[in-house]
Design a protein around this motif. Structure first.
Motif, PDB file in Angstrom:
ATOM      1  N   ILE A   1     -41.889 111.116  54.667  1.00 51.56           N
ATOM      2  CA  ILE A   1     -40.932 110.246  53.982  1.00 51.56           C
ATOM      3  C   ILE A   1     -40.142 111.038  52.948  1.00 51.56           C
ATOM      4  CG2 ILE A   1     -40.770 108.305  52.374  1.00 51.56           C
ATOM      5  CD1 ILE A   1     -43.207 107.095  53.838  1.00 51.56           C
TER       6      ILE A   1
ATOM      7  N   CYS B   1     -36.338 110.785  54.407  1.00 51.89           N
ATOM      8  CA  CYS B   1     -35.743 109.471  54.150  1.00 51.89           C
ATOM      9  C   CYS B   1     -34.464 109.569  53.328  1.00 51.89           C
ATOM     10  CB  CYS B   1     -36.746 108.570  53.418  1.00 51.89           C
ATOM     11  SG  CYS B   1     -38.014 107.907  54.507  1.00 51.89           S
TER      12      CYS B   1
ATOM     13  N   GLU C   1     -33.834 104.126  51.383  1.00 54.95           N
ATOM     14  CA  GLU C   1     -35.135 103.953  52.029  1.00 54.95           C
ATOM     15  C   GLU C   1     -36.246 104.596  51.215  1.00 54.95           C
ATOM     16  OE1 GLU C   1     -37.278 104.897  56.355  1.00 54.95           O
ATOM     17  OE2 GLU C   1     -35.191 105.500  55.960  1.00 54.95           O
TER      18      GLU C   1
END
Length: 474
Positions: A194, A198, A202
């Motif tokens: 992530i 991302c 997000e």
């Protein structure tokens, strides 16, 4: 959306104002965050500006204002054969109404299937790196999580946007992220994925959805060791702990001496700056001695530049590696906390079993409680206590088995990480000492060369130099 000439002039005024400040940093011409695709820079008349997810304007000088990562590290990144590679560079300064902060560009290249686009470019600030490390500590408490570079001190707060401070932090963040990527377990973590891939919106959602309750529970676990001491200490881990304390003290002593030498060299540099104009002015009043005096002034100036270069390149690896050792000790402490929890559960189980055996061996005797008009509080009977213990003991047995399995996994994880750390430690300490020695050798070579150059031309009143030795002629 059309931009008027007045808007362009306002932006240029902001840019000129920011360029005059020492806190202005390099900025890329691409948008911040997300998976960035390279676009034609000629079509973007705001190539020196960028907008963060909060809408802050970032002013910067040209892209060539200062280099980020050294050329050697850039070439190493291009030739890297790992299936997951990361690079931290290109800092930007974001100016908002309530805060000013720095973001760093993170370039990721990977051939792993979960990184389906192959290459990602995102921007993250210092607090985002802290979030990543906290998530790793929560998920892998018995692994050695690399340390973050420390926050600026209160005295250095006004200088935390300086070029030197930002570059030093950027390099340490690059080291931090690569240590995680090189780890066989941490590199597969979802939070890392992530963090590296991302887009800003997000990623903000993931940051807000962190488990605060889990963090509080995790933070409270180490307090157990302060009131309960382990019965059976692992001899190998205790030896590693003692070694970490010893190594920390040695590196801290090196860092303390380095700071003292640094201050002494700063004083010496000020004296060199004061000495240089003395020889220059002296040469104007002594025409016959002018060539020699000017040569002396030039040698002093060269020495001053060499000292300034050495002071600017003083590494902080000793302090950074002390922080790494603290991370090792933190992993050992978290493992000890698990053992304490296991031993407490075993003791509780033994206590409950003993209580059950005592109740089983006693006969029931009626107990009467006196009060106003009879019994007010009804105590538990022997059968009720036995029934309650019959429910508690199986749960404790199951808990002991779970905690024992967790302890075995923790020991294996820590053993594996300590083996990797011992290999990395030898390489890191060797490179640190070699770099320190090379810097000192280069510095003294520059100073010696400057003095030898003027000695070679000395010939005054019967004094002549032969090589580096000076002799008096008869």
């Amino acid at each position: 959306m059309m931009t008027s000439e007045n808007d362009i002039e306002d932006i240029e005024e902001i840019c000129d104002k920011k360029q005059s400040e020492s806190a202005v940093l390099e900025v890329s011409s691409t948008a911040t965050g997300g998976n960035i695709k390279q676009e034609n820079p000629e079509v973007d008349f705001l190539s020196s500006y960028s907008t963060s997810m909060e809408g802050s304007v970032v002013a910067s000088p040209s892209v060539d204002s200062f280099s980020t990562l050294p050329d050697q590290e850039m070439s190493d990144f291009q030739l890297d054969s790992r299936d997951l590679q990361v690079k931290v560079d290109n800092p930007q300064k974001h100016v908002e109404t309530l805060e000013t902060y720095i973001t760093f560009c993170i370039t990721t290249k990977s051939t792993r299937p979960e990184y389906n686009e192959g290459e990602y470019v995102v921007r993250r600030r210092y607090n985002d790196f802290i979030w990543l490390r906290q998530k790793l500590v929560e998920t892998y408490p018995t692994h050695i999580i690399p340390p973050m570079p420390g926050k600026h001190s209160l005295l250095a707060q006004l200088d935390r946007y300086s070029k030197e401070f930002i570059i030093a932090r950027m390099k340490l963040l690059h080291v931090f992220l690569n240590r995680i990527v090189n780890h066989p377990i941490l590199s597969c973590d979802k939070s890392l994925h992530i963090f590296l891939t991302c887009k800003p919106a997000e990623f903000s959602v993931h940051r807000k959805n962190r488990g605060n309750v889990l963090v509080k529970v995790t933070d409270s676990l180490p307090n157990i060791t302060s009131v309960y001491s382990m019965k059976l200490r692992n001899l190998e881990f205790e030896q590693i702990r003692e070694y970490c304390f010893s190594l920390s003290e040695k590196l801290a002593t090196m860092d303390k001496i380095s700071h003292r030498i640094y201050k002494e060299r700063q004083d010496y540099l000020m004296e060199l700056h004061q000495l240089h104009p003395i020889f220059t002015l002296w040469a104007t009043t002594e025409p016959e001695l002018a060539p020699i005096l000017l040569a002396m002034a030039k040698a002093i100036e060269t020495n001053a530049h060499a000292h300034q270069k050495l002071l600017d390149s003083v590494p902080c690896e000793e302090k950074e590696y002390v922080a790494y050792i603290e991370s090792v000790k933190d992993a050992l402490n978290r493992r000890d906390t698990m053992q304490v929890e296991y031993e407490m559960t075993v003791d509780d189980l033994a206590k409950r079993r003993l209580e059950k055996d005592q109740l089983a061996n006693t006969t029931t005797t009626p107990q009467q409680s006196q009060g106003w008009g009879g019994s007010i509080w009804k105590s538990e009977t022997r059968d009720e206590k036995l029934e309650k213990l019959g429910q508690v003991i199986p749960r404790l047995v199951n808990g002991v088995e779970v905690l024992q399995d967790r302890m075995e996994c923790a020991n294996e994880n820590l053993h594996s990480d300590l083996d990797r750390w011992n290999v990395e430690k030898r390489t890191d300490l060797k490179n640190m000492l070699i770099t320190m020695a090379d810097q000192q050798i280069s510095h003294y070579q520059q100073c010696m060369t400057a003095w030898e150059d003027i000695l070679a031309g000395f010939k005054l009143d019967g004094v002549v130099s032969e090589g580096s030795a000076v002799k008096i002629l008869p």
